[in-house]
Design a protein around this motif. Sequence first.
Motif, PDB file in Angstrom:
ATOM      1  N   ARG A 122       0.812  -1.213   0.000  1.00  0.00           N
ATOM      2  CA  ARG A 122       0.000   0.000   0.000  1.00  0.00           C
ATOM      3  C   ARG A 122       0.848   1.267   0.000  1.00  0.00           C
ATOM      4  O   ARG A 122       0.423   2.304  -0.496  1.00  0.00           O
ATOM      5  N   ASP A 123       2.043   1.202   0.552  1.00  0.00           N
ATOM      6  CA  ASP A 123       2.891   2.394   0.584  1.00  0.00           C
ATOM      7  C   ASP A 123       3.643   2.630  -0.728  1.00  0.00           C
ATOM      8  O   ASP A 123       4.461   3.543  -0.805  1.00  0.00           O
ATOM      9  N   HIS A 124       3.355   1.825  -1.754  1.00  0.00           N
ATOM     10  CA  HIS A 124       3.897   2.041  -3.099  1.00  0.00           C
ATOM     11  C   HIS A 124       2.738   2.103  -4.092  1.00  0.00           C
ATOM     12  O   HIS A 124       2.522   1.162  -4.872  1.00  0.00           O
ATOM     13  N   PRO A 125       1.970   3.209  -4.066  1.00  0.00           N
ATOM     14  CA  PRO A 125       0.793   3.284  -4.950  1.00  0.00           C
ATOM     15  C   PRO A 125       1.190   3.324  -6.431  1.00  0.00           C
ATOM     16  O   PRO A 125       2.241   3.854  -6.789  1.00  0.00           O
ATOM     17  N   VAL A 126       0.332   2.741  -7.253  1.00  0.00           N
ATOM     18  CA  VAL A 126       0.557   2.780  -8.711  1.00  0.00           C
ATOM     19  C   VAL A 126      -0.132   3.982  -9.337  1.00  0.00           C
ATOM     20  O   VAL A 126       0.293   4.463 -10.385  1.00  0.00           O
ATOM     21  N   ALA A 127      -1.200   4.473  -8.691  1.00  0.00           N
ATOM     22  CA  ALA A 127      -1.914   5.637  -9.226  1.00  0.00           C
ATOM     23  C   ALA A 127      -2.759   6.256  -8.117  1.00  0.00           C
ATOM     24  O   ALA A 127      -3.093   5.595  -7.132  1.00  0.00           O
ATOM     25  N   ALA A 128      -3.058   7.530  -8.299  1.00  0.00           N
ATOM     26  CA  ALA A 128      -3.900   8.239  -7.334  1.00  0.00           C
ATOM     27  C   ALA A 128      -4.866   9.146  -8.093  1.00  0.00           C
ATOM     28  O   ALA A 128      -4.579   9.568  -9.217  1.00  0.00           O
ATOM     29  N   LEU A 129      -6.001   9.410  -7.484  1.00  0.00           N
ATOM     30  CA  LEU A 129      -7.026  10.269  -8.083  1.00  0.00           C
ATOM     31  C   LEU A 129      -7.445  11.315  -7.067  1.00  0.00           C
ATOM     32  O   LEU A 129      -7.594  11.019  -5.877  1.00  0.00           O
ATOM     33  N   ARG A 130      -7.610  12.527  -7.537  1.00  0.00           N
ATOM     34  CA  ARG A 130      -8.250  13.584  -6.752  1.00  0.00           C
ATOM     35  C   ARG A 130      -9.413  14.057  -7.603  1.00  0.00           C
ATOM     36  O   ARG A 130      -9.234  14.355  -8.782  1.00  0.00           O
ATOM     37  N   GLY A 131     -10.598  14.110  -7.016  1.00  0.00           N
ATOM     38  CA  GLY A 131     -11.751  14.473  -7.820  1.00  0.00           C
ATOM     39  C   GLY A 131     -12.865  15.119  -7.039  1.00  0.00           C
ATOM     40  O   GLY A 131     -12.915  15.050  -5.809  1.00  0.00           O
ATOM     41  N   HIS A 132     -13.737  15.759  -7.812  1.00  0.00           N
ATOM     42  CA  HIS A 132     -14.951  16.362  -7.267  1.00  0.00           C
ATOM     43  C   HIS A 132     -16.135  15.639  -7.880  1.00  0.00           C
ATOM     44  O   HIS A 132     -16.139  15.357  -9.087  1.00  0.00           O
ATOM     45  N   PHE A 133     -17.141  15.375  -7.046  1.00  0.00           N
ATOM     46  CA  PHE A 133     -18.308  14.626  -7.507  1.00  0.00           C
ATOM     47  C   PHE A 133     -19.567  15.361  -7.082  1.00  0.00           C
ATOM     48  O   PHE A 133     -19.640  15.883  -5.963  1.00  0.00           O
ATOM     49  N   LEU A 134     -20.531  15.402  -7.993  1.00  0.00           N
ATOM     50  CA  LEU A 134     -21.819  16.027  -7.717  1.00  0.00           C
ATOM     51  C   LEU A 134     -22.713  14.988  -7.061  1.00  0.00           C
ATOM     52  O   LEU A 134     -22.969  13.918  -7.638  1.00  0.00           O
ATOM     53  N   LEU A 135     -23.157  15.291  -5.856  1.00  0.00           N
ATOM     54  CA  LEU A 135     -24.002  14.358  -5.122  1.00  0.00           C
ATOM     55  C   LEU A 135     -25.428  14.449  -5.636  1.00  0.00           C
ATOM     56  O   LEU A 135     -25.980  15.541  -5.760  1.00  0.00           O
ATOM     57  N   SER A 136     -25.997  13.307  -5.928  1.00  0.00           N
ATOM     58  CA  SER A 136     -27.375  13.257  -6.409  1.00  0.00           C
ATOM     59  C   SER A 136     -28.332  13.465  -5.252  1.00  0.00           C
ATOM     60  O   SER A 136     -28.088  13.002  -4.137  1.00  0.00           O
ATOM     61  N   ALA A 137     -29.400  14.167  -5.546  1.00  0.00           N
ATOM     62  CA  ALA A 137     -30.425  14.379  -4.527  1.00  0.00           C
ATOM     63  C   ALA A 137     -31.228  13.095  -4.366  1.00  0.00           C
ATOM     64  O   ALA A 137     -31.244  12.229  -5.239  1.00  0.00           O
ATOM     65  N   GLU A 138     -31.888  12.953  -3.247  1.00  0.00           N
ATOM     66  CA  GLU A 138     -32.747  11.783  -3.022  1.00  0.00           C
ATOM     67  C   GLU A 138     -33.849  11.735  -4.072  1.00  0.00           C
ATOM     68  O   GLU A 138     -34.329  12.745  -4.518  1.00  0.00           O
ATOM     69  N   GLY A 139     -34.242  10.536  -4.418  1.00  0.00           N
ATOM     70  CA  GLY A 139     -35.387  10.368  -5.306  1.00  0.00           C
ATOM     71  C   GLY A 139     -35.068   9.928  -6.640  1.00  0.00           C
ATOM     72  O   GLY A 139     -34.300   9.498  -7.239  1.00  0.00           O
TER      73      GLY A 139
END
Length: 139
Positions: A122-139
């Motif tokens: 785990r201390d030798h990652p092959v890739a990383a992601l930083r992202g923003h996600f739009l949360l869906s409203a209920e329904g």
Amino acid sequence: MSEDSARQLEAFLQRVPYIRFLGMRAELAGDEMTAVLPFAPHLVGNPILPALHGGVLGAFLEMTALAQLSVTQPTARIHKTIDVTIEYLRPGRALTTYARADLRKVGRRIANVHVEAWQEARDHPVAALRGHFLLSAEG
């Protein structure tokens, strides 16, 4: 995590066809979710090394983030990706790949998520992601 969380996660994994194409699965242990991408020949991008295709690693990271959000922010709809930045740190070799998502901030409409993927350590990652996600409203 409760049985409800496990059910939400399984429902998400079944709803996305690309997850089935990748062969991705996820395991819940306590309050942590670990995504697992078993190696398969159809995931290779460079047959000389052989190395996983960069798009496969990127999609795996993005699906891990969305899976984590489906567990912690359950809704009938799938949350949407706003933007992602992927850092390719090492070649993804012909091995099983693991990933965990860290929800850095979850607001009412936007979530900021960091995901790391690794293979042997785990201390030798092959890739990383930083992202923003739009949360869906209920329904």
